[in-house]
Design a protein around this motif. Structure first.
Motif, PDB file in Angstrom:
ATOM      1  N   SER A 185      -2.802   4.775   2.130  1.00  0.00           N
ATOM      2  CA  SER A 185      -1.889   4.691   3.270  1.00  0.00           C
ATOM      3  C   SER A 185      -2.296   3.577   4.232  1.00  0.00           C
ATOM      4  O   SER A 185      -1.448   2.994   4.902  1.00  0.00           O
ATOM      5  CB  SER A 185      -1.825   6.019   4.002  1.00  0.00           C
ATOM      6  OG  SER A 185      -3.049   6.296   4.637  1.00  0.00           O
ATOM      7  N   MET A 186      -3.584   3.265   4.277  1.00  0.00           N
ATOM      8  CA  MET A 186      -4.049   2.198   5.147  1.00  0.00           C
ATOM      9  C   MET A 186      -3.535   0.834   4.668  1.00  0.00           C
ATOM     10  O   MET A 186      -3.165  -0.014   5.472  1.00  0.00           O
ATOM     11  CB  MET A 186      -5.585   2.196   5.173  1.00  0.00           C
ATOM     12  CG  MET A 186      -6.185   1.258   6.171  1.00  0.00           C
ATOM     13  SD  MET A 186      -7.959   1.498   6.374  1.00  0.00           S
ATOM     14  CE  MET A 186      -8.588   1.364   4.714  1.00  0.00           C
ATOM     15  N   PHE A 187      -3.476   0.632   3.357  1.00  0.00           N
ATOM     16  CA  PHE A 187      -3.047  -0.646   2.818  1.00  0.00           C
ATOM     17  C   PHE A 187      -1.545  -0.743   2.620  1.00  0.00           C
ATOM     18  O   PHE A 187      -1.003  -1.832   2.522  1.00  0.00           O
ATOM     19  CB  PHE A 187      -3.756  -0.939   1.496  1.00  0.00           C
ATOM     20  CG  PHE A 187      -5.193  -1.319   1.683  1.00  0.00           C
ATOM     21  CD1 PHE A 187      -5.532  -2.545   2.219  1.00  0.00           C
ATOM     22  CD2 PHE A 187      -6.198  -0.443   1.351  1.00  0.00           C
ATOM     23  CE1 PHE A 187      -6.853  -2.901   2.411  1.00  0.00           C
ATOM     24  CE2 PHE A 187      -7.528  -0.783   1.533  1.00  0.00           C
ATOM     25  CZ  PHE A 187      -7.849  -2.003   2.069  1.00  0.00           C
ATOM     26  N   VAL A 188      -0.838   0.361   2.542  1.00  0.00           N
ATOM     27  CA  VAL A 188       0.588   0.323   2.260  1.00  0.00           C
ATOM     28  C   VAL A 188       1.392   0.911   3.429  1.00  0.00           C
ATOM     29  O   VAL A 188       2.569   1.200   3.288  1.00  0.00           O
ATOM     30  CB  VAL A 188       0.882   1.064   0.940  1.00  0.00           C
ATOM     31  CG1 VAL A 188       2.310   0.865   0.500  1.00  0.00           C
ATOM     32  CG2 VAL A 188      -0.037   0.571  -0.176  1.00  0.00           C
ATOM     33  N   ALA A 189       0.787   1.037   4.570  1.00  0.00           N
ATOM     34  CA  ALA A 189       1.496   1.598   5.716  1.00  0.00           C
ATOM     35  C   ALA A 189       2.659   0.705   6.127  1.00  0.00           C
ATOM     36  O   ALA A 189       3.741   1.181   6.429  1.00  0.00           O
ATOM     37  CB  ALA A 189       0.537   1.790   6.876  1.00  0.00           C
TER      38      ALA A 189
END
Length: 76
Positions: free
Chosen positions: A13-17
């Motif tokens: 989720s941090m990279f694809v937020a």
């Protein structure tokens, strides 16, 4: 096992937020990588500056987009 799954979910989720930000960075890195393999080594410094300028432009654009989005949400 759930701790490991939670860690992977958080990293994902941090990279694809922000999908736009992720795609912009991937396109920039891919284009620079293609440029490195298809140009002579004398052009690599120019590609480095292009990478720097592209990253700065992406950061500014993402900041402006998020600021406008937050402003619209606040107005509603």
């Amino acid at each position: 096992m759930t701790v490991i799954a939670d860690v992977f979910k958080e990293i994902f989720s941090m990279f694809v937020a922000d999908v736009w930000l992720t795609l912009a960075v991937l396109v920039l890195v891919l284009s620079i990588a293609i440029g490195i393999y298809s140009t002579p080594s004398s052009m690599h410094l120019l590609l480095g500056f292009t990478m720097l300028a592209g990253c700065l432009l992406i950061i500014v654009a993402a900041t402006v987009r998020n600021t406008r989005r937050m402003k619209r949400q606040k107005d509603q």
